[in-house]
Scaffold this motif. Structure first.
Motif, PDB file in Angstrom:
ATOM      1  N   LYS A  56      31.954  16.427   3.535  1.00  0.00           N
ATOM      2  CA  LYS A  56      32.105  16.206   5.004  1.00  0.00           C
ATOM      3  C   LYS A  56      31.935  16.879   6.152  1.00  0.00           C
ATOM      4  O   LYS A  56      31.295  16.588   7.117  1.00  0.00           O
ATOM      5  N   LEU A  57      31.806  18.328   5.815  1.00  0.00           N
ATOM      6  CA  LEU A  57      31.290  19.373   6.905  1.00  0.00           C
ATOM      7  C   LEU A  57      29.799  19.587   6.840  1.00  0.00           C
ATOM      8  O   LEU A  57      29.218  19.998   7.694  1.00  0.00           O
ATOM      9  N   ALA A  58      29.304  19.209   5.550  1.00  0.00           N
ATOM     10  CA  ALA A  58      27.931  19.605   5.356  1.00  0.00           C
ATOM     11  C   ALA A  58      26.969  18.795   6.518  1.00  0.00           C
ATOM     12  O   ALA A  58      27.310  17.593   6.679  1.00  0.00           O
ATOM     13  N   GLY A  59      26.378  19.602   7.237  1.00  0.00           N
ATOM     14  CA  GLY A  59      25.388  19.203   8.346  1.00  0.00           C
ATOM     15  C   GLY A  59      25.965  18.985   9.585  1.00  0.00           C
ATOM     16  O   GLY A  59      25.274  18.203  10.685  1.00  0.00           O
ATOM     17  N   ILE A  60      27.287  19.374   9.836  1.00  0.00           N
ATOM     18  CA  ILE A  60      27.709  19.120  11.337  1.00  0.00           C
ATOM     19  C   ILE A  60      27.244  20.014  12.282  1.00  0.00           C
ATOM     20  O   ILE A  60      27.205  19.652  13.592  1.00  0.00           O
ATOM     21  N   LEU A  61      26.351  21.026  11.875  1.00  0.00           N
ATOM     22  CA  LEU A  61      25.621  21.969  13.060  1.00  0.00           C
ATOM     23  C   LEU A  61      24.220  21.649  13.146  1.00  0.00           C
ATOM     24  O   LEU A  61      23.698  22.131  13.949  1.00  0.00           O
ATOM     25  N   LYS A  62      23.550  20.477  12.554  1.00  0.00           N
ATOM     26  CA  LYS A  62      22.137  20.041  12.632  1.00  0.00           C
ATOM     27  C   LYS A  62      22.131  19.811  14.296  1.00  0.00           C
ATOM     28  O   LYS A  62      22.870  19.180  14.818  1.00  0.00           O
ATOM     29  N   GLY A  63      20.881  20.477  14.721  1.00  0.00           N
ATOM     30  CA  GLY A  63      20.539  20.183  16.088  1.00  0.00           C
ATOM     31  C   GLY A  63      21.315  21.132  17.035  1.00  0.00           C
ATOM     32  O   GLY A  63      20.755  21.075  18.164  1.00  0.00           O
ATOM     33  N   LYS A  64      22.120  21.976  16.595  1.00  0.00           N
ATOM     34  CA  LYS A  64      22.730  22.713  17.566  1.00  0.00           C
ATOM     35  C   LYS A  64      21.812  23.983  17.605  1.00  0.00           C
ATOM     36  O   LYS A  64      21.664  24.528  16.422  1.00  0.00           O
ATOM     37  N   LYS A  65      21.410  24.459  18.614  1.00  0.00           N
ATOM     38  CA  LYS A  65      20.334  25.527  18.833  1.00  0.00           C
ATOM     39  C   LYS A  65      21.049  26.972  18.689  1.00  0.00           C
ATOM     40  O   LYS A  65      20.877  27.865  18.238  1.00  0.00           O
TER      41      LYS A  65
END
Length: 82
Positions: A56-65
């Motif tokens: 569920k947590l995997a990838g939640i920070l994608k796109g955050k610089k």
């Protein structure tokens, strides 16, 4: 391909392990190979083997610089308690 492995173990453990293998009609090498294969197969190797919470947590920070933890927590708490 089989590769030779040398182990140093207590004599008593080796005797017990050989007897255990003999009772199961296996060589000690096969017994150890089966054991190591079993424990290594339980190690998550990809996303499919991850626990549900981690998936569920995997990838939640994608796109955050940038990640500003203090600011993110403050923003979360403001939203939560409005």
């Amino acid at each position: 391909m089989n590769t030779k492995l040398t182990l140093s173990l207590d004599d008593k453990i080796i005797k017990q392990a050989k007897e255990f293998a003999k009772q199961r009609n296996k060589s000690l090498s096969k017994l150890i190979e089966d054991y190591l294969g079993g424990i290594s197969s339980k190690i998550p190797s990809n996303e499919e083997n991850l626990p549900p919470v981690t998936k569920k947590l995997a990838g939640i920070l994608k796109g955050k610089k940038e990640i500003d933890i203090k600011n993110d927590i403050a923003h979360f708490l403001e939203k939560k308690y409005k």
